[in-house]
Design an enzyme around this catalytic site. Structure first.
Site, short mmCIF file in Angstrom:
data_model
loop_
_atom_site.label_atom_id
_atom_site.label_comp_id
_atom_site.label_asym_id
_atom_site.label_seq_id
_atom_site.Cartn_x
_atom_site.Cartn_y
_atom_site.Cartn_z
CE1 TYR A 25 5.61 -3.95 0.24
CE2 TYR A 25 7.53 -2.94 1.28
CZ TYR A 25 6.18 -3.24 1.29
OH TYR A 25 5.40 -2.83 2.34
CB SER A 41 5.76 0.31 3.09
OG SER A 41 6.81 -0.34 3.76
#
Length: 261
Positions: free
Chosen positions: A154, A141
């Site tokens: 995350y 990501s």
């Protein structure tokens, strides 16, 4: 590795980018083993009605090592071999500070995002090494190289995927197995829309979110071209450049661009 006539495994296949990966791989004449957890079965069945035995569906909780370890045998029994895996599945944390997160939430994010990717690679790698050519594609990501407000866990999980994948590439560089790491920016999926996040200026050229269809096409192209590193979306490209140039400034920019609701 060109995907035509190859057997590809896709995690997170029930929706968003994962479902588009499955569809586009099938369109390119690959066979696909679609891995889902709780949702998306009906959507996958609709593809099966078109592509028949070129697609199979397998249920697994990627955070459960035993669930993942049974997959290679299931898929080989169905398709005869495995040529590539795309580790696309991932979850966001609740939009809370580390101080306000409980350990159960922290553990779940790390288990799915990092350990799920690790379990997939460890379980499938012996089979991939036996193929004439094979490929591992791991989806990290933009948050894997740039911290996102109230997504510290995350980001940590996706940074772990980044470093793990780059290390795997180093280990496998003299083998038949190619390795690609993907850094998507903002992608317009249910995961993002339901997360309580608002991006300022998303209609601008630089920060407009990708559609799942666009993101999947970029991922497959990067894999087929054996790219080491794929940045998916203008925001990922811009922030990657800025973060290399001035990490603190880039962090300030992303903090100002993202507002939690």
């Amino acid at each position: 590795m060109k995907v035509s006539n190859k057997v590809m495994v896709v995690t997170g296949a029930g929706g968003g980018i994962g479902r588009e990966l499955v569809r586009q791989l099938l369109e390119k004449e690959a066979k696909v083993a679609a891995i889902i957890h709780k949702s998306g079965l009906e959507e996958i069945k609709s593809l099966a009605s078109v592509y028949g035995d070129k697609i199979s569906t397998h249920r697994a909780d990627l955070a459960n090592r035993a669930d993942v370890e049974k997959l290679p045998d299931e898929i080989i029994a169905t398709h005869g071999c495995i040529d590539g895996i795309i580790n696309n599945a991932g979850i966001l944390q609740h939009f809370l500070s580390v101080n306000d997160l409980d350990y159960e939430q922290i553990q779940r994010v790390m288990d799915v995002n990092f350990y799920g990717t690790l379990y997939m690679c460890k379980s499938f790698l012996p089979h991939l090494l036996n193929r004439p050519e094979a490929h591992i594609t791991n989806v990290s990501s933009m948050g894997g190289f740039l911290p996102v407000p109230l997504q510290s866990i995350y980001s940590a999980s996706k940074a772990a995927v980044k470093m793990f994948t780059e290390g795997l590439h180093l280990e496998l560089r003299d083998t038949n197995v190619g390795v690609t790491i993907v850094f998507p920016g903002g992608v317009d999926t249910n995961l993002v829309r339901n997360s309580g996040i608002e991006l300022e200026g998303v209609e601008s050229h630089s920060y407009k979110m990708l559609s799942p269809k666009e993101a999947a096409a970029i991922i497959i192209k990067g894999m087929e071209n054996n790219k080491y590193r794929v940045l998916a979306g203008n925001d990922a490209k811009v922030m990657d450049f800025l973060y290399r140039l001035n990490p603190k400034k880039a962090t300030d920019i992303i903090a100002n661009k993202i507002k939690t609701l």
